[in-house]
Write a protein that holds these residues in place. Structure first.
Motif, mmCIF file in Angstrom:
data_model
loop_
_atom_site.group_PDB
_atom_site.id
_atom_site.type_symbol
_atom_site.label_atom_id
_atom_site.label_comp_id
_atom_site.label_asym_id
_atom_site.label_seq_id
_atom_site.Cartn_x
_atom_site.Cartn_y
_atom_site.Cartn_z
ATOM 1 N N SER A 88 24.254 62.220 97.216
ATOM 2 C CA SER A 88 23.570 61.375 98.204
ATOM 3 C C SER A 88 22.076 61.389 97.906
ATOM 4 C CB SER A 88 23.848 61.883 99.623
ATOM 5 O OG SER A 88 23.226 61.057 100.582
ATOM 6 N N PRO A 89 21.635 60.608 96.908
ATOM 7 C CA PRO A 89 20.233 60.655 96.497
ATOM 8 C C PRO A 89 19.295 59.998 97.522
ATOM 9 C CG PRO A 89 21.385 58.917 95.319
ATOM 10 C CD PRO A 89 22.427 59.663 96.098
ATOM 11 N N TYR A 90 18.030 60.371 97.479
ATOM 12 C CA TYR A 90 17.004 59.740 98.313
ATOM 13 C C TYR A 90 16.612 58.421 97.651
ATOM 14 C CZ TYR A 90 12.589 58.922 100.697
ATOM 15 O OH TYR A 90 11.572 58.364 101.428
ATOM 16 N N ILE A 91 16.572 57.352 98.437
ATOM 17 C CA ILE A 91 16.304 56.030 97.853
ATOM 18 C C ILE A 91 15.045 55.386 98.434
ATOM 19 C CG2 ILE A 91 18.713 55.577 97.259
ATOM 20 C CD1 ILE A 91 18.966 53.944 99.831
ATOM 21 N N GLY A 92 14.305 56.110 99.252
ATOM 22 C CA GLY A 92 13.102 55.521 99.833
ATOM 23 C C GLY A 92 11.892 55.645 98.927
ATOM 24 N N GLU A 93 10.739 55.230 99.451
ATOM 25 C CA GLU A 93 9.476 55.277 98.715
ATOM 26 C C GLU A 93 8.854 56.667 98.848
ATOM 27 O OE1 GLU A 93 5.120 53.021 98.777
ATOM 28 O OE2 GLU A 93 6.866 52.122 99.783
ATOM 29 N N ILE A 94 8.208 57.114 97.770
ATOM 30 C CA ILE A 94 7.508 58.405 97.786
ATOM 31 C C ILE A 94 6.128 58.183 97.173
ATOM 32 C CG2 ILE A 94 7.547 60.838 97.098
ATOM 33 C CD1 ILE A 94 10.534 60.604 96.676
ATOM 34 N N ASN A 95 5.103 58.580 97.887
ATOM 35 C CA ASN A 95 3.734 58.408 97.418
ATOM 36 C C ASN A 95 3.123 59.750 97.011
ATOM 37 O OD1 ASN A 95 3.683 55.570 98.041
ATOM 38 N ND2 ASN A 95 3.563 56.159 100.212
ATOM 39 N N VAL A 96 1.944 59.659 96.385
ATOM 40 C CA VAL A 96 1.217 60.869 95.988
ATOM 41 C C VAL A 96 0.994 61.736 97.221
ATOM 42 C CG1 VAL A 96 -0.948 61.759 95.052
ATOM 43 C CG2 VAL A 96 0.101 59.704 94.051
#
Length: 429
Positions: A88-96
């Protein structure tokens, strides 16, 4: 009289020629074999990986996947915005400056380039206050390094790589590898057909009564079948052949039409009723007869080739059960693996090791001697072996009680306790 090593080499060379000329490996028939049935078969085609392994960047630890460009020094604060689990991978946005909670084997988001172990964060201090439905902040308790704790996509296997080559003897580890790639069947060489027969008027099949004191049960055929059970062969049993020239000739002639290899027990000595060697010479040829070993000197290696488009290899074993076992282990089994298409490096060899004799051993110079022994470890873990005092080759009970063969070189004589000797543990020990 040929030595054990010379006969092993001669058999290997003949089969190598057979595999190149008489029935070339590349022209052998294949069959599709279910993966779960493929153990000990010989792979006929290379297996290519349908995808990379790992298929994605994976976490090697429980911890946090940190976004590229984030400060990885001790004391840095990272906002955790989600979670990546195995399957169940994370599919959202990730920022610095952000990251996700991640577990061992889970996919590392593309935006992340580092996994920090949870032990290197203040996780233990805040775990009871974490609300998984909300973002939260962790603090790095020591410096982290880019690419740490990540199993990179394709670092073990790239898509299209050859994972197993033709000629590989498939073992349980290979099955695990193949199954991990989602492959449920493999192409293997068609098993050899191996004929077995026993000769002797005195022999009686198992399950039948002994009608006179001169009769004995045929133990060699069950022994041979058991010894060959792990090989990729189909065994065709021609039963017990009487000491009769015509019956021997007709049975061998039938077998050579139906088999790739023929193995017989008894009938290869020089007695008045030993007809096999004469029949083999009539229908083919004897390449080697008699080998300097004990037990098992009257060992025949030949081939049946008259009126055939390819020769049928022949192994003639002595009638003594112990000689049958030793000859099969030393010559027949390695030959059948090689003939089956296994690469030389894939032919299983009986493990050999050095041990210290715990008793005196009698040995005559002139033949390699395979003596029955019991291999064990002393209180310090050193290997030691005890040889049975009596080594007559008819003592099959003794063979069952032992767990190894003590291999004494042709030119060796008597040995005293404390001498170092080579031993071969039974393959089934």
């Amino acid at each position: 009289m040929i030595t054990v090593e010379q006969l092993q080499d001669a058999i290997m060379q003949r089969i190598d020629s057979f595999n190149q000329t008489d029935l070339p490996i590349e022209k052998r028939n294949h069959k599709t074999c279910a993966l779960l049935d493929s153990k000990n078969h010989i792979l006929a085609k290379n297996i290519l990986s349908p995808f990379s392994v790992p298929r994605n960047d994976l976490s090697a630890m429980d911890g946090y996947a940190i976004a590229q460009g984030s400060d990885l020094s001790q004391g840095s604060k990272i906002d955790i915005v989600g979670e990546s689990q195995a399957g169940s991978p994370y599919i959202g946005e990730i920022n610095v400056g952000q990251g996700v909670r991640i577990f061992t084997g889970a996919v590392v988001p593309n935006a992340c380039d580092t996994v920090v172990m949870q032990e290197n964060t203040n996780f233990d201090d805040i775990k009871n206050t974490i609300d998984k439905s909300q973002s939260y902040r962790i603090t790095l308790t020591q410096d982290a390094k880019i690419d740490s704790n990540i199993r990179k996509q394709g670092e073990e296997i790239e898509s299209g790589d050859i994972i197993l080559q033709a000629g590989k003897r498939i073992n349980p580890a290979d099955i695990s590898l193949i199954a991990n790639l989602g492959i449920d069947s493999v192409e293997v060489y068609q098993p050899l057909t191996v004929g077995v027969l026993a000769t002797g008027d005195e022999l009686v099949a198992l399950g039948s009564p002994l009608k006179s004191s001169a009769q004995i049960y045929n133990s060699n055929t069950p022994t041979l079948k058991t010894l060959l059970a792990d090989l990729p062969v189909v065994i065709k049993d021609y039963g017990i052949i009487a000491d009769d020239s015509n019956e021997t000739s007709s049975t061998v002639a039938k077998a050579m039409q139906e088999c790739d290899v023929l193995i017989s027990t008894a009938g290869v000595s020089v007695g008045d009723y030993d007809f096999l060697t004469t029949v083999i010479e009539q229908l083919g040829q004897i390449n080697h007869y008699k080998v300097a070993m004990k037990p098992g000197k009257p060992f025949v290696f030949g081939e049946l080739n008259k009126s055939l488009d390819k020769p049928v290899l022949y192994f003639g074993l002595p009638g003594n059960p112990l000689s049958t076992i030793v000859g099969t282990l030393q010559f027949v089994i390695p030959a059948l693996w090689q003939l089956s298409g296994a690469r030389t490096t894939e032919v299983p060899l009986t493990l050999s090791m050095q041990a210290t004799l715990t008793n005196d051993v009698k040995k005559s110079v002139g033949r390699m001697d395979f003596q029955r022994g019991i291999l064990s470890q002393d209180s310090k873990g050193q290997l030691q072996v005890e040889s049975f005092a009596v080594q007559e080759s008819h003592r099959i009970k003794q063979f069952s009680q032992a767990n190894c063969l003590i291999v004494l070189a042709k030119d060796e004589g008597n040995l005293s306790a404390g001498a170092h000797v080579q031993v071969k543990p039974y393959p089934w020990s």
